[in-house]
Design an enzyme around this catalytic site. Sequence first.
Site, PDB file in Angstrom:
ATOM      1  N   TYR A 165       0.820  -1.205   0.000  1.00  0.00           N
ATOM      2  CA  TYR A 165       0.000   0.000   0.000  1.00  0.00           C
ATOM      3  C   TYR A 165       0.862   1.265   0.000  1.00  0.00           C
ATOM      4  O   TYR A 165       0.407   2.341   0.375  1.00  0.00           O
ATOM      5  CB  TYR A 165      -0.974  -0.005   1.178  1.00  0.00           C
ATOM      6  CG  TYR A 165      -2.238  -0.769   0.855  1.00  0.00           C
ATOM      7  CD1 TYR A 165      -3.385  -0.104   0.479  1.00  0.00           C
ATOM      8  CD2 TYR A 165      -2.243  -2.153   0.876  1.00  0.00           C
ATOM      9  CE1 TYR A 165      -4.546  -0.800   0.142  1.00  0.00           C
ATOM     10  CE2 TYR A 165      -3.396  -2.867   0.543  1.00  0.00           C
ATOM     11  CZ  TYR A 165      -4.541  -2.181   0.179  1.00  0.00           C
ATOM     12  OH  TYR A 165      -5.677  -2.883  -0.166  1.00  0.00           O
ATOM     13  N   GLY A 192      -9.952  -6.087  -4.086  1.00  0.00           N
ATOM     14  CA  GLY A 192      -8.592  -6.412  -4.531  1.00  0.00           C
ATOM     15  C   GLY A 192      -7.844  -7.254  -3.518  1.00  0.00           C
ATOM     16  O   GLY A 192      -7.085  -8.168  -3.886  1.00  0.00           O
ATOM     17  N   ASP A 193      -8.059  -6.976  -2.229  1.00  0.00           N
ATOM     18  CA  ASP A 193      -7.426  -7.787  -1.181  1.00  0.00           C
ATOM     19  C   ASP A 193      -7.970  -9.209  -1.188  1.00  0.00           C
ATOM     20  O   ASP A 193      -7.222 -10.180  -1.048  1.00  0.00           O
ATOM     21  CB  ASP A 193      -7.661  -7.138   0.191  1.00  0.00           C
ATOM     22  CG  ASP A 193      -7.031  -5.767   0.293  1.00  0.00           C
ATOM     23  OD1 ASP A 193      -5.806  -5.671   0.139  1.00  0.00           O
ATOM     24  OD2 ASP A 193      -7.763  -4.797   0.511  1.00  0.00           O
ATOM     25  N   ARG A 194      -9.307  -9.329  -1.332  1.00  0.00           N
ATOM     26  CA  ARG A 194      -9.905 -10.661  -1.392  1.00  0.00           C
ATOM     27  C   ARG A 194      -9.364 -11.438  -2.592  1.00  0.00           C
ATOM     28  O   ARG A 194      -9.097 -12.637  -2.510  1.00  0.00           O
ATOM     29  CB  ARG A 194     -11.427 -10.527  -1.503  1.00  0.00           C
ATOM     30  CG  ARG A 194     -12.207 -11.801  -1.627  1.00  0.00           C
ATOM     31  CD  ARG A 194     -12.125 -12.651  -0.383  1.00  0.00           C
ATOM     32  NE  ARG A 194     -11.228 -13.772  -0.534  1.00  0.00           N
ATOM     33  CZ  ARG A 194     -10.941 -14.654   0.407  1.00  0.00           C
ATOM     34  NH1 ARG A 194     -11.468 -14.536   1.609  1.00  0.00           N
ATOM     35  NH2 ARG A 194     -10.113 -15.632   0.191  1.00  0.00           N
TER      36      ARG A 194
END
Length: 468
Positions: free
Chosen positions: A140, A249-251
């Site tokens: 990030y 996006g994290d999933r």
Amino acid sequence: MKPLVIIGDSILDVDVEGTATRLSPEAPVPVVDAERTVQRPGGAGLAAVLAARTETEVVLVTGIADDEPGRRLHGLLTDAGVRVLPLPMTGTTVTKTRIRARGQSMLRLDRGDGRPADRELAAEVTDALSAARAICVADYGAGVTSLPAVRAALTQLTARIPVVWDPHPRGATPVPDCALVTPNQEEARHFGGDEGDAGEVLRQKWLAGAVCITRGARGARVYAAQGGVRHIGVPDLPVAGAADVCGAGDRFSVAAAAALGSGADAIAAVEAAVADAARFVVTGGASAVSTPVTGRGADIVPMSAHAEDSTGADAIALAERLRRNGRTVVATGGCFDLLHSGHIRLLRQARDLGDALVVLVNSDRSVRALKGPGRPVMQDVDRARVLAALACVDAVAIFDAATPEGVLEDLRPDVWVKGGDYTADDLPEADVVRRHGGEVVILPTVAGYSSSRLIAAANSGRANDERH
């Protein structure tokens, strides 16, 4: 099974939710009447929480500052079942606060300047990375992936452990030989420009096994060393109302890493990840894993068929207070014996129909009468606590009768929601709701999800294990 390891930058996300019905007399800006505040880990922290929902062991390597927001962040992670290995930090925890009215973001406030310190990795961090089944790098842009020690450790491991790298425009370049790098379209343009086919350009530039460019509702495009270019479409899943894509996006990257760690190739991993990310959005996005800032959750009200027998916080009073202020009260009910994605989707959709959601839960005695002597598998208080922890739930009431008609006489919701293939006339409580001016809404269920079926499958598996 070996752990799934997430490494990257974590933040604390806070949502202040309310309504905006007037402008300020001081300036032409909307006034948001705050009703509740929820929080959740963001960045790599959110990726770890999402992974912990499906993986038996998740380790998060991230920087966490020693301040009050940092301690809250650490507590949210450990409560979700994540093992946290903190990296030393300078500065304060990055906290992003969104001001939202009826689900729409009005303003975001960012605080904190935390950066990871450039030091050697602790032995427990290098040991966890070396023992990983797969590694997901959630960059990030806050400095973790730029640390020389982190880059050196990951570079040594890519030959034997699948590494999925989710890049960020302000972050570091992925280390060579990652199994999969997952930029979205804007990130791909940022990193690769418009020269030729951006995905293949990036794959060669990063020396990656495969690059997957995620394209939101249009699916994903995979560029692999073996197999060329492959488009993966999004499965056709129903979405009611505006979809919250926060965290998709994290999933996606977590699901891809888990699949690669289980032996899938890049194409199969992306297919699994696209499907997982789509289901995640349908069932509420990141808001479905948020926690009330108070740490108390929704009110849990043990209730019999009549409100005068209730104790504790009063869902009836909550409903009356909201109605006096012209707000819409939504209620739904059920056994909720084993909470699954179908329940989450129903609850989120129900909450979107009004300003507060009260969930009526069958007591243990009521469930036994409906389902038989082997049920429930979870006690009513435990079921209520799980429901109360959901950000979309404002109050939970446990009732003892076969149907919630007695409670609804006093609650008098504006909207009563049920999921399934009922018609309103099938429901014995419909007359009560309508008599008090409410409406009955039937929402479709998610195919393939059923508490009874999941419990039966678990019992069948246990019986097979015992026979063998």
